[in-house]
Scaffold this motif. Structure first.
Motif: not given
Length: 256
Positions: A8-16, A21-23, A37-39, A45-47
């Protein structure tokens, strides 16, 4: 879900890759936090504005998947959805339908979603092939390239039309091992099958093919275009920065 939302061009999804890396950061995988809580922590953190969480239960060949969409700021549940699947290979197509519902809750216009290609069209409709592909990306992320190629070859054997599996093999040969002659046939095959791919994947394959042809200035342009259109694509920044460094453009490489 990541694959579908990223169409979707209207959504930005965090990549795998970003999620991994965040986990991994601060060894949070081994913490005592609940999945919710973790989610929420990772999402803040990723805004991100919203997060999708879920669970599944398997009974022989049947599967039930429960999905919840949450507002990150308030924790409020925005929407829920459930899937009851009789055969596991139905999962990709069924997930495509659930994403339509969840994305509409996030304000994505219905016409855009209806014309967007989902996981089963863009990647593969074989669940086992996609599982091999996903595991291969994890192996490649850890620089276990031989294991990654073996998994990608298995994905191709299961679905000979799996364009991104061919492309990833070509990428490993070209960018990781500098084996150009081995890389080109896989990348050319990916190009032949690229009609089913989205814009982002086509740009990635183009950049990898330019690397295989030692056309680094063209690859730099492709990665620059990728980051303009998909500003959270971490892999593109990393490869772009390395190419700039290799071309002696150190200051810009550091910025990237």
């Amino acid at each position: 879900f990541i694959t579908d939302f990223s169409r979707s061009r209207n959504l930005t999804a965090i990549s795998r890759e970003q999620l991994h890396q965040l986990l991994e950061r601060s060894d949070r995988k081994s913490g005592n936090k609940t999945p919710f809580e973790l989610g929420v922590e990772v999402a803040r953190e990723s805004h991100a504005d919203a997060i999708v969480l879920g669970s599944f239960a398997r009974f022989g060949e049947k599967l039930r998947i429960d999905v919840r969409l949450h507002d990150v700021r308030t924790g409020e549940t925005l929407q829920t959805a459930s899937l009851n699947i009789d055969k596991l290979d139905q999962i990709p197509g069924q997930i495509d339908l659930v994403v339509l519902r969840l994305a509409s809750q996030l304000g994505t216009p219905a016409p855009e979603l209806e014309h967007a290609q989902g996981l089963s069209q863009v990647m593969t409709n074989s669940l086992e092939a996609y599982r091999c592909y996903s595991l291969a990306l994890e192996k490649a992320e850890s620089l276990h390239n031989q294991e990654a190629i073996a998994l990608l070859e298995k994905a191709i054997a299961l679905d000979p039309q799996f364009a991104m599996a061919y492309a990833r093999i070509g990428y490993v040969y070209a960018a990781r091992w500098n084996l150009i002659d081995q890389a080109k046939p896989y990348l050319e095959k990916a190009f032949q099958l690229s009609a089913r791919l989205g814009e982002k994947d086509k740009l990635l394959i183009t950049a990898w093919y330019e690397i295989a042809n030692v056309d680094y200035p063209a690859a730099i342009r492709s990665y620059r275009e990728l980051t303009v259109n998909y500003p959270l694509e971490v892999e593109a920044y990393l490869r772009w920065g390395r190419l700039l460094a290799g071309e002696g453009q150190s200051a810009e490489a550091i910025d990237v």
